[in-house]
Design an enzyme around this catalytic site. Structure first.
Site, PDB file in Angstrom:
ATOM      1  N   CYS A  85       0.735  -1.363  -0.300  1.00 19.87           N
ATOM      2  CA  CYS A  85       0.339  -0.198   0.124  1.00 19.87           C
ATOM      3  C   CYS A  85       0.554   1.098   0.038  1.00 19.87           C
ATOM      4  CB  CYS A  85      -0.480  -0.013   1.116  1.00 19.87           C
ATOM      5  SG  CYS A  85      -2.139   1.204   0.809  1.00 19.87           S
ATOM      6  N   HIS A 194      -3.616  -5.939   0.900  1.00 17.78           N
ATOM      7  CA  HIS A 194      -3.027  -5.390   2.565  1.00 17.78           C
ATOM      8  C   HIS A 194      -2.579  -7.491   2.592  1.00 17.78           C
ATOM      9  CE1 HIS A 194      -2.154  -1.381   4.130  1.00 17.78           C
ATOM     10  NE2 HIS A 194      -3.167  -2.017   3.040  1.00 17.78           N
ATOM     11  N   GLU A 196      -0.996  -9.178   4.545  1.00 22.51           N
ATOM     12  CA  GLU A 196      -0.324  -9.021   6.139  1.00 22.51           C
ATOM     13  C   GLU A 196      -1.573  -8.439   7.234  1.00 22.51           C
ATOM     14  OE1 GLU A 196      -0.392  -4.763   6.043  1.00 22.51           O
ATOM     15  OE2 GLU A 196      -0.435  -6.463   4.256  1.00 22.51           O
TER      16      GLU A 196
END
Length: 223
Positions: A85, A194, A196
């Site tokens: 990002c 994302h 994560e």
């Protein structure tokens, strides 16, 4: 591997990225943007957030942080670097990746679980996936529309450097539905969604994002 996760003023996904790396079996070192050293890490993650409040352009100020000089040098020497990002935006501003991320075409912030297709499973960050595999990870951005001139887009396509694409309706107006790209050497990857936030069943849409971090484990085993 020993993975460094950089924190800039305004980073908000750095702790999440650290946790994802630990779940993948890596040792993690928190790197501060103001330090010009990478402290001997084997790979670097630039996390998501709003570094320097996104003043000027997203990532435009962070690109000049002392740590980025070391990141650029290490990346050009082959170190694996992942920008997520805002980290993707910083990599583009640092000219480690081509193109730019601009305002979403609908002029709204988007936050949703997003289906992606992995189009390049040969990078140090995607080797845990199969070519063409579809995964679901969160997407959250206001300036996530990937743009580049036609010649650059054609080059990325011809060289297999589109790492991931959006499946279904394009959520932010990215040209050719591009969600992530890699450099010519394949060690630097920028991804707008994302991964994560998709590493545990308890939080997020599942564990589809963990492969971006376990891919480094396979790399370490091969060394």
């Amino acid at each position: 591997m020993r993975v460094g996760v950089v924190t800039f003023p305004g980073s908000l996904d750095d702790v999440d990225a650290q946790r994802a790396c630990r779940l993948a079996g890596h040792d993690v070192l928190a790197l501060w943007h103001g330090e010009p050293s990478l402290a001997g890490v084997d790979a670097v993650v630039l996390p998501g957030g709003f570094s320097y409040g996104d003043y000027l352009r997203c990532g435009a100020i962070s690109r000049f942080s002392p740590v980025m000089g070391a990141v650029v040098d290490a990346a050009r020497d082959g170190m694996p670097v992942l920008g997520i990002c805002n980290g993707f935006q910083i990599l583009c501003e640092s000219h480690l990746l081509p193109g730019a991320l601009v305002r979403n075409h609908h002029q709204r912030f988007v936050c949703r679980d997003q289906r992606l297709r992995i189009d390049n499973a040969t990078t140090p960050w995607t080797a845990s996936y199969e070519q063409g595999q579809e995964v679901v990870v969160p997407l959250k951005n206001g300036e996530g529309s990937y743009v580049a001139d036609a010649a650059t887009l054609d080059e990325l396509e011809a060289e297999g450097r589109v790492v991931a694409r959006y499946v279904g309706a394009d959520p932010n107006g990215s040209l050719r539905a591009i969600a992530g790209v890699t450099n010519a050497a394949g060690n630097v990857v920028g991804l707008m969604p994302h991964p994560e936030h998709a590493v545990e069943d308890l939080c997020g849409p599942g564990t589809d994002g963990l492969g971006f971090f376990t891919s480094l484990t396979a790399l370490a085993a091969a060394l």
